[in-house]
Design an enzyme around this catalytic site. Sequence first.
Site, short mmCIF file in Angstrom:
data_model
loop_
_atom_site.label_atom_id
_atom_site.label_comp_id
_atom_site.label_asym_id
_atom_site.label_seq_id
_atom_site.Cartn_x
_atom_site.Cartn_y
_atom_site.Cartn_z
N GLN A 57 -28.21 -1.63 -0.72
CA GLN A 57 -28.42 -1.45 -2.15
C GLN A 57 -29.04 -2.78 -2.57
O GLN A 57 -28.44 -3.83 -2.39
CB GLN A 57 -27.04 -1.20 -2.79
CG GLN A 57 -27.04 -0.81 -4.24
CD GLN A 57 -27.70 -1.81 -5.16
OE1 GLN A 57 -28.79 -1.54 -5.70
NE2 GLN A 57 -27.10 -2.96 -5.33
N TYR B 121 -24.48 -8.19 -6.46
CA TYR B 121 -25.39 -8.05 -5.32
C TYR B 121 -25.33 -9.30 -4.43
O TYR B 121 -25.17 -9.20 -3.22
CB TYR B 121 -26.82 -7.81 -5.83
CG TYR B 121 -27.90 -7.93 -4.77
CD1 TYR B 121 -28.02 -7.00 -3.75
CD2 TYR B 121 -28.82 -8.99 -4.79
CE1 TYR B 121 -29.01 -7.11 -2.78
CE2 TYR B 121 -29.82 -9.11 -3.84
CZ TYR B 121 -29.91 -8.16 -2.83
OH TYR B 121 -30.88 -8.29 -1.87
N ARG C 175 -40.81 -19.64 -9.11
CA ARG C 175 -40.31 -18.78 -8.04
C ARG C 175 -41.09 -19.09 -6.77
O ARG C 175 -42.21 -19.59 -6.83
CB ARG C 175 -40.52 -17.30 -8.37
CG ARG C 175 -39.71 -16.81 -9.56
CD ARG C 175 -38.23 -16.70 -9.22
NE ARG C 175 -37.43 -16.25 -10.34
CZ ARG C 175 -36.90 -17.04 -11.26
NH1 ARG C 175 -37.11 -18.35 -11.21
NH2 ARG C 175 -36.16 -16.57 -12.23
N1 LIG Z 1 -37.64 -7.46 -1.14
C1 LIG Z 1 -37.13 -8.66 -1.36
O1 LIG Z 1 -37.70 -9.47 -2.10
C2 LIG Z 1 -35.85 -9.07 -0.68
C3 LIG Z 1 -35.39 -10.40 -0.87
C4 LIG Z 1 -34.21 -10.80 -0.23
C5 LIG Z 1 -33.52 -9.89 0.58
N2 LIG Z 1 -33.97 -8.61 0.73
C6 LIG Z 1 -33.20 -7.70 1.60
O2 LIG Z 1 -34.06 -7.15 2.57
C7 LIG Z 1 -33.62 -5.83 2.91
C8 LIG Z 1 -34.77 -4.85 2.80
O3 LIG Z 1 -35.21 -4.83 1.44
P1 LIG Z 1 -36.54 -4.08 0.96
O4 LIG Z 1 -37.14 -4.90 -0.11
O5 LIG Z 1 -37.36 -3.69 2.14
O6 LIG Z 1 -35.91 -2.80 0.25
P2 LIG Z 1 -36.20 -1.24 0.48
O7 LIG Z 1 -35.42 -0.51 -0.57
O8 LIG Z 1 -37.66 -0.98 0.56
O9 LIG Z 1 -35.55 -0.99 1.90
C9 LIG Z 1 -34.20 -0.63 2.08
C10 LIG Z 1 -34.18 0.57 3.02
O10 LIG Z 1 -32.81 0.91 3.27
C11 LIG Z 1 -32.63 2.31 3.10
N3 LIG Z 1 -31.26 2.52 2.68
C12 LIG Z 1 -30.69 2.16 1.49
N4 LIG Z 1 -29.40 2.52 1.48
C13 LIG Z 1 -29.12 3.09 2.68
C14 LIG Z 1 -27.96 3.65 3.28
N5 LIG Z 1 -26.80 3.72 2.60
N6 LIG Z 1 -28.04 4.14 4.54
C15 LIG Z 1 -29.22 4.10 5.23
N7 LIG Z 1 -30.36 3.59 4.71
C16 LIG Z 1 -30.31 3.09 3.45
C17 LIG Z 1 -33.67 2.74 2.07
O11 LIG Z 1 -34.03 4.12 2.14
C18 LIG Z 1 -34.84 1.81 2.41
O12 LIG Z 1 -35.70 2.40 3.36
C19 LIG Z 1 -32.44 -5.52 1.99
O13 LIG Z 1 -31.26 -5.77 2.71
C20 LIG Z 1 -32.60 -6.51 0.86
O14 LIG Z 1 -31.37 -6.82 0.26
C21 LIG Z 1 -35.12 -8.18 0.13
#
Ligand SMILES: NC(=O)c1ccc[n+]([C@@H]2O[C@H](COP(=O)([O-])OP(=O)(O)OC[C@H]3O[C@@H](n4cnc5c(N)ncnc54)[C@H](O)[C@@H]3O)[C@@H](O)[C@H]2O)c1
Length: 316
Positions: free
Chosen positions: A85, A150, A213
Amino acid sequence: MDSSSKVEKVLITGGAGFIGSHISDRLVESGFGVVILDDLSSGNLNNLKCDSSKIKFYQSKITDTSIEEIFAKEKPDYCIHLAAQTSVNHAMGAPLNDADINIIGSVNIFSLCKKYNVKKVIMASTAAVYGEPKYLPVDENHDVTPMSFYGLSKLTMENYVKLFNVPYIIFRFSNVYGPRQKSSHESGVIKIFHDRMIAKEEISIYGDGEQVRDFVYVDDIAQVTLRAIKSEVCNEIVNFSSNTGVTINELFNMMKEIYNYPYLPQYKEKRIGDIKDSILSNKKAKELFGSIECTDLTKGLFLLSKDCDVVQKERK
Ligand SMILES: NC(=O)c1ccc[n+]([C@@H]2O[C@H](COP(=O)([O-])OP(=O)(O)OC[C@H]3O[C@@H](n4cnc5c(N)ncnc54)[C@H](O)[C@@H]3O)[C@@H](O)[C@H]2O)c1
């Protein structure tokens, strides 16, 4: 790849998402077997641009204990845990749901990694674990005082993985941007500007726009993750970022030029809880995984704008 030349298998939770799909591309290119576990709640199979015959996909939730069958069948060598999430706002309104996915779901994944002897778990954490920076750039020794549920659920995931006695790398990412990002994501200010500039819609900036940022290009994340899989380094917490700050006003002006956007931004009241300035240090990442030429923001923004043209042509 190990000396026996057996194809090593990487299980990526959240592999159909923004960051996960870019990591999948890199792993497939490098000859790894890729298994994706994703419930497609925010991910999309169209994100998987690499040869799909090289990927095995399971649509499942990380909270579901029956995913043990996937571990038993696939016996992954490595796990990259990204499914989460990811919304700060959603977590503030629905902390139970946030904790269910990010904490309970992660405990499920880590337990299975332990049971099926995964060689290393790489998990995605965030700059949100630090809270309001006391100094810049923020390094890994900075206090962790999350200001959101979060940030807290991610910090809790970190603490769990450390106790599972499975080799791990915790990556704390700054704001990631690039193709395939959804504009609904709060961290996706670049994607929001991108979509609004293309549609010639009004753009709001919260506060005076002087907040700093650091934005990191998604393929740089994919590269460092690949290096972390291949390296012997384990049991480390590592920031990954561009290490370069830019104000939101500067970002707006850079993008205004690339997209030929005719309007000025609308300034709105600063949002409660917004951090003033944030830059993560990536010194440790470079020491552990070697120098990574981070994509310069101008180049990354240009690549993003170009990718959009490609996608638009494909859609016609
Ligand atoms: N995008 C950013 O700037 C950023 C920054 C810091 C950390 N993150 C971390 O990186 C990771 C990926 O983020 P993202 O930006 O690619 O987000 P995203 O939403 O594109 O990817 C998350 C994926 O996880 C899947 N998912 C969510 N809940 C699930 C569940 N309960 N079971 C199975 N699959 C599930 C979603 O369908 C999605 O494909 C996350 O853990 C996020 O917290 C992202």
